[in-house]
Write an enzyme that holds these catalytic residues in place. Structure first.
Site, PDB file in Angstrom:
ATOM      1  N   ASP A  63      15.426  35.761  23.548  1.00  0.00           N
ATOM      2  CA  ASP A  63      16.228  34.645  24.053  1.00  0.00           C
ATOM      3  C   ASP A  63      15.446  33.331  24.011  1.00  0.00           C
ATOM      4  O   ASP A  63      15.961  32.294  23.559  1.00  0.00           O
ATOM      5  CB  ASP A  63      16.672  34.944  25.491  1.00  0.00           C
ATOM      6  CG  ASP A  63      18.117  34.561  25.741  1.00  0.00           C
ATOM      7  OD1 ASP A  63      18.845  34.347  24.767  1.00  0.00           O
ATOM      8  OD2 ASP A  63      18.516  34.473  26.912  1.00  0.00           O
ATOM      9  N   ASP A  73      23.875  38.703  28.766  1.00  0.00           N
ATOM     10  CA  ASP A  73      23.190  38.280  29.990  1.00  0.00           C
ATOM     11  C   ASP A  73      23.673  39.048  31.213  1.00  0.00           C
ATOM     12  O   ASP A  73      23.104  38.910  32.305  1.00  0.00           O
ATOM     13  CB  ASP A  73      23.396  36.776  30.213  1.00  0.00           C
ATOM     14  CG  ASP A  73      22.775  35.947  29.101  1.00  0.00           C
ATOM     15  OD1 ASP A  73      21.718  36.351  28.596  1.00  0.00           O
ATOM     16  OD2 ASP A  73      23.357  34.903  28.733  1.00  0.00           O
TER      17      ASP A  73
END
Length: 383
Positions: free
Chosen positions: A181, A236
């Protein structure tokens, strides 16, 4: 800027649309999906093993965790380079996954509503209606409603399929996702000619020239005249959710172990075992007879704090943030600290493993387990 000044600036945004609804949505989906996906009884764990053997479910390993970064990177690069083609594949995948997840969830939903479990026609009809409603309205101003509903069902199914037997695998997965990420949000702008973040471009559909959007994220509009919306990727929620599901299972296992071991010791007549029994009962209920704080709630609350920190960082920097940069430490670290304090980190990290239904080295084979019971010697070893 002091903390008080920062709160005065950012707090009104955190408790208003679109950030507050997005935070509540993500936390609710995480909590409900993990609560539903966790196997908290002996029968559920047996069924889970059967699903893993038949291929209906996947037991997460360290190989999967490490491989995630490589496969996710290839997928993201492909979406960035060939977004006009792959966006249609993502629409099909999302629609199909949503249909299956709603279909499998309908029996329990109908049962809770007092409507019985229904039949396959009812389940397929509801699932098909919701998916078709999303597809038909996917480019309208209210498409986010259907997309968020389907996203919640999809995440619930994914957490039932992706299971972990120890804390080490989902933690390694989160660390891999953390690096992935951060790299694709903060590093790739220096590697692209346009200076754009590959992650943000792929997620928002900035590279698309067709009138479509990537459906793999939650969306909440700002409800303001100037438009705008807040977005959070399904990953997420799913990736921390694998760890949170395992922790809920851990809470159930630890409670079982304490109860069974206490029952064994209570049956022994000696002052020593009576003192041991008192200690075991104190360990299961905590101080002053109160039920001890769970790992599950620790992780959920840590996730909520991490999500809010993501929003604060986004407003402070005025640019998109890699959510896992904040979610991973706030979800993992409190659990590690709590487990270390209780001297249970080694058990959580390695899982129960061979203790499930296994025989100890001094087992003479005379002990038999009845239906729905686990090996008592293995249980005592856990304590």
């Amino acid at each position: 800027m002091s903390f008080t000044q920062a709160m005065a600036v950012y707090l009104p945004h955190l408790v208003s649309a679109p950030l507050l609804p997005l935070a509540l949505l993500a936390i609710a989906v995480l909590a409900l999906s993990t609560h539903s996906a966790a196997d908290t009884t002996f029968q559920e764990r047996q069924m889970q093993r059967q699903k893993e053997e038949s291929g209906e479910s996947v037991a997460l390993t360290k190989v999967h965790a490490i491989g995630f970064g490589f496969m996710a990177s290839l997928g993201l690069l492909a979406m960035w380079l060939w977004s006009n083609v792959l966006v249609y594949m993502s629409l099909f995948t999302f629609g199909l996954g949503s249909f299956v997840s709603i279909q499998q969830s309908m029996p329990n939903i109908m049962k809770r509503l007092g409507l019985g479990r229904g039949n396959s026609w009812h389940h397929n009809g509801v699932a098909g209606l919701l998916v078709l409603s999303w597809f038909w309205n996917r480019n309208s101003s209210h498409a986010w409603i259907f997309q968020d509903i389907l996203g919640g069902f999809t995440i619930s199914l994914m957490l039932k399929v992706l299971k972990a037997s120890s804390m080490s695998s989902p933690t390694l997965l989160l660390l891999t996702a953390f690096i992935y990420d951060v790299f694709f949000v903060f590093v790739t702008p220096y590697l692209t000619s346009s200076g754009e973040s590959i992650m943000e471009a792929a997620a928002t559909g900035a590279a698309l020239t067709v009138k479509e959007t990537i459906p793999m994220l939650f969306r909440i509009p700002s409800f303001r005249p100037n438009g705008g919306e807040a977005m959070l990727g399904f990953g997420d929620v799913v990736l921390p959710g694998i760890l949170v599901t395992f922790l809920r299972e851990c809470d159930a296992r630890l409670e079982e172990d304490q109860s069974l071991s206490s029952a064994i010791l209570i049956g022994m007549d000696s002052a020593t075992t009576r003192r041991s029994t008192a200690l075991l009962l104190a360990g299961s209920t905590g101080e002053n007879g109160r039920r001890r704080w769970s790992y599950y709630l620790t992780a959920v609350l840590g996730y909520a704090v991490g999500l809010e920190m993501t929003f604060v960082a986004m407003m402070w920097s005025n640019q998109g943030q890699p959510a896992l940069l904040y979610l991973v430490p706030f979800t993992v670290v409190p659990v590690v600290l709590l487990a270390s304090k209780r001297h249970e980190l080694s058990l959580l990290w390695n899982g129960w493993g061979g203790l499930d239904g296994g025989e100890s080295e001094d087992d003479d084979g005379d002990d038999e387990k009845g239906p729905g019971e686990e090996n008592e010697k293995g249980k005592v070893l856990v304590i």
